[in-house]
Scaffold this motif. Structure first.
Motif, mmCIF file in Angstrom:
data_model
loop_
_atom_site.group_PDB
_atom_site.id
_atom_site.type_symbol
_atom_site.label_atom_id
_atom_site.label_comp_id
_atom_site.label_asym_id
_atom_site.label_seq_id
_atom_site.Cartn_x
_atom_site.Cartn_y
_atom_site.Cartn_z
ATOM 1 N N ASP A 117 47.830 65.869 16.732
ATOM 2 C CA ASP A 117 46.874 64.833 16.339
ATOM 3 C C ASP A 117 46.685 64.924 14.828
ATOM 4 O OD1 ASP A 117 44.798 63.118 15.856
ATOM 5 O OD2 ASP A 117 43.433 63.975 17.348
ATOM 6 N N PHE A 118 47.129 63.914 14.089
ATOM 7 C CA PHE A 118 47.101 64.009 12.634
ATOM 8 C C PHE A 118 45.696 63.863 12.055
ATOM 9 C CE2 PHE A 118 51.589 63.736 13.176
ATOM 10 C CZ PHE A 118 52.104 64.439 12.097
ATOM 11 N N ASN A 119 44.712 63.541 12.891
ATOM 12 C CA ASN A 119 43.327 63.652 12.427
ATOM 13 C C ASN A 119 42.995 65.107 12.078
ATOM 14 O OD1 ASN A 119 42.600 60.952 12.662
ATOM 15 N ND2 ASN A 119 42.059 61.152 14.814
ATOM 16 N N GLU A 120 43.712 66.044 12.710
ATOM 17 C CA GLU A 120 43.486 67.462 12.435
ATOM 18 C C GLU A 120 43.855 67.812 10.995
ATOM 19 O OE1 GLU A 120 44.681 71.874 14.243
ATOM 20 O OE2 GLU A 120 45.560 70.052 15.102
ATOM 21 N N VAL A 121 44.838 67.116 10.424
ATOM 22 C CA VAL A 121 45.230 67.366 9.038
ATOM 23 C C VAL A 121 44.088 66.989 8.100
ATOM 24 C CG1 VAL A 121 46.887 66.805 7.222
ATOM 25 C CG2 VAL A 121 47.658 66.974 9.601
ATOM 26 N N ALA A 122 43.542 65.787 8.286
ATOM 27 C CA ALA A 122 42.413 65.353 7.452
ATOM 28 C C ALA A 122 41.209 66.253 7.657
ATOM 29 C CB ALA A 122 42.055 63.905 7.775
ATOM 30 N N SER A 123 40.951 66.608 8.913
ATOM 31 C CA SER A 123 39.815 67.483 9.217
ATOM 32 C C SER A 123 39.955 68.829 8.514
ATOM 33 C CB SER A 123 39.726 67.694 10.733
ATOM 34 O OG SER A 123 38.715 68.626 11.052
ATOM 35 N N HIS A 124 41.181 69.367 8.473
ATOM 36 C CA HIS A 124 41.401 70.659 7.818
ATOM 37 C C HIS A 124 41.081 70.585 6.327
ATOM 38 C CE1 HIS A 124 43.275 74.442 6.656
ATOM 39 N NE2 HIS A 124 43.959 73.776 5.738
ATOM 40 N N PHE A 125 41.526 69.517 5.646
ATOM 41 C CA PHE A 125 41.276 69.415 4.213
ATOM 42 C C PHE A 125 39.783 69.215 3.921
ATOM 43 C CE2 PHE A 125 45.870 68.633 3.960
ATOM 44 C CZ PHE A 125 46.176 69.484 2.904
ATOM 45 N N ILE A 126 39.096 68.467 4.787
ATOM 46 C CA ILE A 126 37.639 68.334 4.626
ATOM 47 C C ILE A 126 36.967 69.686 4.809
ATOM 48 C CG2 ILE A 126 35.559 67.306 5.630
ATOM 49 C CD1 ILE A 126 37.245 64.850 6.325
ATOM 50 N N ASP A 127 37.446 70.447 5.785
ATOM 51 C CA ASP A 127 36.925 71.793 6.024
ATOM 52 C C ASP A 127 37.126 72.672 4.790
ATOM 53 O OD1 ASP A 127 35.824 73.901 7.355
ATOM 54 O OD2 ASP A 127 37.276 73.947 8.980
ATOM 55 N N CYS A 128 38.319 72.599 4.177
ATOM 56 C CA CYS A 128 38.609 73.381 2.971
ATOM 57 C C CYS A 128 37.652 73.027 1.836
ATOM 58 C CB CYS A 128 40.047 73.142 2.522
ATOM 59 S SG CYS A 128 41.311 73.819 3.622
ATOM 60 N N ILE A 129 37.424 71.724 1.638
ATOM 61 C CA ILE A 129 36.524 71.272 0.578
ATOM 62 C C ILE A 129 35.110 71.768 0.831
ATOM 63 C CG2 ILE A 129 35.454 69.231 -0.477
ATOM 64 C CD1 ILE A 129 38.095 67.730 0.172
ATOM 65 N N HIS A 130 34.658 71.627 2.073
ATOM 66 C CA HIS A 130 33.290 72.007 2.438
ATOM 67 C C HIS A 130 33.048 73.493 2.177
ATOM 68 C CE1 HIS A 130 29.601 71.074 4.769
ATOM 69 N NE2 HIS A 130 29.682 72.332 5.141
ATOM 70 N N VAL A 131 33.961 74.347 2.663
ATOM 71 C CA VAL A 131 33.799 75.793 2.517
ATOM 72 C C VAL A 131 33.941 76.209 1.049
ATOM 73 C CG1 VAL A 131 34.747 78.042 3.159
ATOM 74 C CG2 VAL A 131 34.551 76.242 4.876
ATOM 75 N N HIS A 132 34.884 75.594 0.334
ATOM 76 C CA HIS A 132 35.064 75.913 -1.091
ATOM 77 C C HIS A 132 33.801 75.608 -1.890
ATOM 78 C CE1 HIS A 132 36.485 75.768 -5.211
ATOM 79 N NE2 HIS A 132 36.166 74.492 -5.269
ATOM 80 N N LEU A 133 33.222 74.435 -1.677
ATOM 81 C CA LEU A 133 32.014 74.067 -2.410
ATOM 82 C C LEU A 133 30.861 75.003 -2.084
ATOM 83 C CD1 LEU A 133 32.130 70.162 -2.137
ATOM 84 C CD2 LEU A 133 32.422 71.534 -4.212
ATOM 85 N N HIS A 134 30.719 75.323 -0.798
ATOM 86 C CA HIS A 134 29.608 76.197 -0.406
ATOM 87 C C HIS A 134 29.760 77.591 -1.007
ATOM 88 C CE1 HIS A 134 26.242 77.526 2.090
ATOM 89 N NE2 HIS A 134 26.925 78.646 2.234
ATOM 90 N N ASN A 135 30.949 78.193 -0.875
ATOM 91 C CA ASN A 135 31.150 79.539 -1.392
ATOM 92 C C ASN A 135 31.052 79.572 -2.911
ATOM 93 O OD1 ASN A 135 31.475 80.547 1.151
ATOM 94 N ND2 ASN A 135 33.687 80.776 1.042
ATOM 95 N N SER A 136 31.517 78.528 -3.578
ATOM 96 C CA SER A 136 31.430 78.473 -5.035
ATOM 97 C C SER A 136 29.979 78.416 -5.483
ATOM 98 C CB SER A 136 32.187 77.242 -5.568
ATOM 99 O OG SER A 136 33.559 77.333 -5.261
ATOM 100 N N ARG A 137 29.169 77.645 -4.769
ATOM 101 C CA ARG A 137 27.750 77.538 -5.138
ATOM 102 C C ARG A 137 27.009 78.833 -4.849
ATOM 103 N NH1 ARG A 137 27.309 71.557 -2.471
ATOM 104 N NH2 ARG A 137 28.215 70.421 -4.217
ATOM 105 N N ILE A 138 27.350 79.496 -3.746
ATOM 106 C CA ILE A 138 26.741 80.790 -3.436
ATOM 107 C C ILE A 138 27.045 81.785 -4.540
ATOM 108 C CG2 ILE A 138 26.951 82.814 -1.920
ATOM 109 C CD1 ILE A 138 25.176 80.808 -0.706
ATOM 110 N N ARG A 139 28.319 81.845 -4.961
ATOM 111 C CA ARG A 139 28.708 82.795 -6.007
ATOM 112 C C ARG A 139 27.997 82.473 -7.314
ATOM 113 N NH1 ARG A 139 34.860 82.915 -7.983
ATOM 114 N NH2 ARG A 139 34.293 80.720 -8.178
ATOM 115 N N SER A 140 27.937 81.184 -7.670
ATOM 116 C CA SER A 140 27.272 80.789 -8.909
ATOM 117 C C SER A 140 25.794 81.139 -8.870
ATOM 118 C CB SER A 140 27.452 79.284 -9.132
ATOM 119 O OG SER A 140 26.746 78.856 -10.274
ATOM 120 N N SER A 141 25.155 80.907 -7.719
ATOM 121 C CA SER A 141 23.731 81.213 -7.576
ATOM 122 C C SER A 141 23.464 82.704 -7.720
ATOM 123 C CB SER A 141 23.233 80.719 -6.210
ATOM 124 O OG SER A 141 21.894 81.094 -5.999
ATOM 125 N N VAL A 142 24.317 83.529 -7.102
ATOM 126 C CA VAL A 142 24.133 84.979 -7.171
ATOM 127 C C VAL A 142 24.331 85.476 -8.595
ATOM 128 C CG1 VAL A 142 25.094 87.192 -6.423
ATOM 129 C CG2 VAL A 142 24.741 85.372 -4.767
#
Length: 281
Positions: free
Chosen positions: A153-178
């Protein structure tokens, strides 16, 4: 890309991925982890570019740091991409994974008959989901695969990249905040590898306090409009002209605000000049 709203569930997409700090701080000895319980480890969704851009830890040149997280300690990573240059042997199979952001060499060792059958299902040109462990030897980064399967299901490809963006932004903000807290407190350094949390503040809240002359910012107004029920149900998103007409702002001002929202990971473009909020995608 999504034929109906029910085909993409943001909570479902993010529930299986991301570095969970509660799992990483339980003192589990990595040497005790066997192939039978690898699926229980935390999964970090990544792109190939993130792997190539990863920093090497100062204490161990073989370890890789991505968004403040040491991916070599307790984490599995997951990638999706197109299989190229597959070469099968009696003991293992190797191929190159191309996800559009870069390429990485991958290797899967055969331990039982099921591993061989798994490898035979993957052919050159197919898209595959990989779970594995990153290796970094003499500056060359490769993926040691634990499990892989074809993407049907190629929706899984789009879902994976959205997942990557979401986790990257969250972890980057956590690191910056700390790091900011360390600077202000001027105290003992805090390890910034806090990682992805299960409960995440929606991206829309990043703009909740932005007001101009007592009025909402353009970013806030755009998000409010995209979150209307009628717009949430639009699979293709909302055209920029309709947004500008509804908000009564110039197209130039609208696109500046949309670019800001895209950079923050709160909005994405579906088809030409159509936009959706990531929390109602």
């Amino acid at each position: 890309m999504y034929s109906s709203p029910s085909q993409f569930d943001g909570n479902a997409a993010f529930s299986g991925g991301g570095f969970m700090p509660s799992q990483a701080t339980q003192g589990t000895d990595p040497s005790l982890v066997t192939s039978k319980n690898r699926d229980a480890q935390s999964l970090l969704p990544l792109t190939v570019k993130q792997i190539h851009d990863a920093l090497q830890s100062s204490d161990d040149k073989a370890n890789l740091i991505i968004d403040g997280v040491d991916v070599n300690n307790v984490l599995q990573v997951t990638l999706i991409g197109r299989v190229c240059n597959k070469a099968g042997r009696v003991t293992d199979v190797t191929f190159v994974l191309d996800d559009g952001t870069g390429k990485i060499e991958c290797n899967k060792w055969f331990h039982e008959a099921a591993d061989t059958n798994e490898a035979e299902a993957i052919l050159d040109g197919m898209y595959a989901r990989l779970h594995g462990h990153l290796k970094n030897f003499q500056g060359k980064r490769t993926l040691n695969i634990f499990h892989f399967r074809p993407v049907t299901d190629f929706n899984e490809v789009a879902s994976h990249f959205i997942d990557c963006i979401h986790v990257h932004l969250h972890n980057s903000r956590i690191r910056s905040s700390v790091l900011n807290q360390q600077h202000v407190m001027n105290s003992t350094p805090i390890t910034p590898a806090m990682g992805y949390q299960a409960q995440v503040v929606p991206p829309a809240n990043d703009f909740s306090d932005q007001h101009v002359n007592g009025q909402k910012s353009a970013e806030n107004m755009i998000l409010d409009f995209l979150h209307l029920p009628a717009n949430r149900s639009r699979n293709e998103g909302v055209h920029r002209d309709l947004i500008a007409q509804h908000l009564q702002i110039s197209l130039e001002k609208l696109m500046l605000a949309i670019k800001s929202l895209i950079d923050e990971g709160a909005v994405y473009e579906t088809i030409a000049d159509h936009y959706k909020s990531i929390i109602n995608g």
